[in-house]
Design a protein around this motif. Structure first.
Motif, PDB file in Angstrom:
ATOM      1  N   ARG A 214      15.122   6.564  12.754  1.00 32.44           N
ATOM      2  CA  ARG A 214      15.535   6.235  11.419  1.00 32.44           C
ATOM      3  C   ARG A 214      15.076   4.773  10.699  1.00 32.44           C
ATOM      4  N   TYR A 215      14.837   3.794  11.613  1.00 33.34           N
ATOM      5  CA  TYR A 215      14.053   2.612  11.260  1.00 33.34           C
ATOM      6  C   TYR A 215      12.661   2.641  10.854  1.00 33.34           C
ATOM      7  N   LEU A 216      11.933   3.509  11.659  1.00 32.08           N
ATOM      8  CA  LEU A 216      10.801   3.912  11.174  1.00 32.08           C
ATOM      9  C   LEU A 216      10.434   4.579   9.872  1.00 32.08           C
ATOM     10  N   LYS A 217      11.611   5.670   9.599  1.00 28.20           N
ATOM     11  CA  LYS A 217      11.511   6.425   8.619  1.00 28.20           C
ATOM     12  C   LYS A 217      11.680   5.470   7.227  1.00 28.20           C
ATOM     13  N   ALA A 218      12.763   4.585   7.376  1.00 26.86           N
ATOM     14  CA  ALA A 218      12.973   3.622   6.378  1.00 26.86           C
ATOM     15  C   ALA A 218      11.509   2.739   5.957  1.00 26.86           C
ATOM     16  N   VAL A 219      11.044   2.297   7.112  1.00 28.81           N
ATOM     17  CA  VAL A 219       9.800   1.542   7.054  1.00 28.81           C
ATOM     18  C   VAL A 219       8.705   2.370   6.156  1.00 28.81           C
ATOM     19  N   GLU A 220       8.368   3.428   6.578  1.00 31.11           N
ATOM     20  CA  GLU A 220       7.225   4.324   6.054  1.00 31.11           C
ATOM     21  C   GLU A 220       7.706   4.563   4.516  1.00 31.11           C
ATOM     22  N   ASP A 221       9.127   4.801   4.185  1.00 32.78           N
ATOM     23  CA  ASP A 221       9.464   4.999   2.863  1.00 32.78           C
ATOM     24  C   ASP A 221       9.317   3.883   2.098  1.00 32.78           C
ATOM     25  N   ARG A 222       9.605   2.526   2.608  1.00 32.50           N
ATOM     26  CA  ARG A 222       9.284   1.359   1.995  1.00 32.50           C
ATOM     27  C   ARG A 222       7.814   0.980   1.805  1.00 32.50           C
ATOM     28  N   TYR A 223       7.194   1.478   2.684  1.00 31.38           N
ATOM     29  CA  TYR A 223       5.677   1.316   2.652  1.00 31.38           C
ATOM     30  C   TYR A 223       4.954   2.098   1.460  1.00 31.38           C
ATOM     31  N   ASP A 224       5.238   3.347   1.376  1.00 27.50           N
ATOM     32  CA  ASP A 224       4.940   4.189   0.338  1.00 27.50           C
ATOM     33  C   ASP A 224       5.164   3.626  -0.919  1.00 27.50           C
ATOM     34  N   ALA A 225       6.488   3.142  -1.241  1.00 30.56           N
ATOM     35  CA  ALA A 225       7.097   2.554  -2.375  1.00 30.56           C
ATOM     36  C   ALA A 225       5.968   1.269  -2.851  1.00 30.56           C
ATOM     37  N   LEU A 226       5.781   0.382  -1.938  1.00 30.63           N
ATOM     38  CA  LEU A 226       5.074  -0.715  -1.953  1.00 30.63           C
ATOM     39  C   LEU A 226       3.581  -0.464  -2.515  1.00 30.63           C
ATOM     40  N   VAL A 227       2.923   0.462  -1.849  1.00 27.83           N
ATOM     41  CA  VAL A 227       1.751   1.067  -2.137  1.00 27.83           C
ATOM     42  C   VAL A 227       1.481   1.640  -3.648  1.00 27.83           C
ATOM     43  N   LYS A 228       2.665   2.318  -4.057  1.00 26.59           N
ATOM     44  CA  LYS A 228       2.646   3.000  -5.482  1.00 26.59           C
ATOM     45  C   LYS A 228       2.747   1.621  -6.431  1.00 26.59           C
ATOM     46  N   GLU A 229       3.484   0.769  -5.988  1.00 29.89           N
ATOM     47  CA  GLU A 229       3.588  -0.466  -6.960  1.00 29.89           C
ATOM     48  C   GLU A 229       2.570  -1.224  -7.091  1.00 29.89           C
ATOM     49  N   ARG A 230       1.733  -1.347  -5.769  1.00 33.79           N
ATOM     50  CA  ARG A 230       0.566  -2.152  -5.910  1.00 33.79           C
ATOM     51  C   ARG A 230      -0.549  -1.553  -6.842  1.00 33.79           C
ATOM     52  N   GLN A 231      -0.601  -0.318  -6.718  1.00 33.45           N
ATOM     53  CA  GLN A 231      -1.582   0.419  -7.492  1.00 33.45           C
ATOM     54  C   GLN A 231      -1.320   0.386  -9.160  1.00 33.45           C
TER      55      GLN A 231
END
Length: 314
Positions: A214-231
């Protein structure tokens, strides 16, 4: 080619001077005056009048206020203004003639003199601050004449990169813990004659493994959101730069538009440099032809160019 480069160089100086004059954010002398007026506790209206007197140009009160806050000068009613951290060096343009490496080093040195450097030192770990500075210098080389809006976008962009790195590091650590738990289940298969304590420990290990997933899934979701915002931030930064170039050129294909592109784009400089080199080679070929005998309309034969390289035969 030398004449062409001189034209570009001096035209660039004229354009930059023109922009600096009209944009408060790109006029270092006016910004220094603004900082000095703030230290003297002048109001924004009084600062505006002082700038008009000195530079014969009336900047908007809102523009003056934004530039003051961007320097870290926040006025609070009833409290003294803290001007200790005033610094505008980050808005300066690097000296002419520096290499890309020297420019990056220059930008990092300028940033270390600002109050924002002290802020990120409190926000991030030392190795993350070093990463910020490294990327800051390289990115500023791409956007040399930085204005306040671009500087803030660069700051957001770099901080997002650090946050993304944090998520990747956290993901790696969690994945290692998952691998350890998975290996434990492989090494300890379920037996029929297990004791109650062993069963309870096995259940706790399984719950821990589920939590890690569950922690890994939350980290991956957070990563995807940050990458989208960075772009989004990067596209916004590129759009801001494009708008500035179009504003400078007036939306028309002119020589000044070419100069502005040369100022802001390494790719454009490389392309125009290749064109200039081809023109130089073509000019040399023409000179060689003109050094050969030519028959003129009056049937006389002579040379168009006569110099030390002309072959006059015997």
């Amino acid at each position: 080619m030398l004449d062409w480069l001189l034209v570009v160089f001096y035209t660039k100086r004229i354009i930059v001077s023109k922009i600096k004059y009209k944009r408060l954010s790109m006029n270092p002398e006016a910004l220094k005056t603004l900082a000095e007026c703030t230290k003297d506790n002048l109001t924004d209206k009084e600062i505006q009048q002082r700038l008009v007197t000195i530079y014969d140009y009336k900047w908007n009160i809102g523009t003056i206020s934004r530039q003051r806050r961007a320097m870290g000068i926040i006025k609070t009613p009833g409290k003294s203004t803290d001007t200790e951290n005033i610094n505008i060096s980050i808005l300066n343009i690097p000296p002419h003639g520096l290499s890309e490496t020297e420019k990056a080093y220059w930008f990092r040195g300028q940033f270390k003199q600002t109050h924002m450097y002290k802020t990120i030192c409190r926000q991030f770990e030392p190795q993350e601050v070093e990463t910020y500075l490294e990327d800051f210098g390289l990115l500023c080389c791409q956007f040399e004449d930085i204005v306040i809006s671009e500087f803030m976008q660069i700051d957001d962009f770099l901080k997002h990169r650090i946050l993304i790195n944090q998520q990747l590091i956290l993901k790696r650590d969690i994945q290692k813990q998952i691998n350890i738990l998975q290996q434990w289940f492989i090494d300890n298969p379920k037996m029929h004659d297990q004791s109650k304590e062993e069963i309870q420990f096995r259940i706790s290990q399984q719950r821990m493994l589920d939590d890690k997933y569950r922690y890994l899934k939350a980290v991956e979701d957070r990563y995807d959101a940050l990458v989208k915002e960075r772009q989004r931030i990067y596209n916004s930064l590129a759009a801001t730069r494009k708008d500035r170039i179009e504003e400078l050129s007036g939306g028309k294909e002119t020589f000044f538009e070419l100069v502005s592109k040369l100022q802001h784009s390494q790719e454009e400089r490389n392309k125009q440099g290749r064109f200039a080199e081809l023109i130089k080679i073509a000019a040399e070929d023409v000179k060689e032809e003109f050094r050969k005998p030519v028959t003129f309309p009056d049937d006389t034969v002579d040379y168009i160019i006569m110099d030390s390289n002309t072959d006059f035969g015997e």
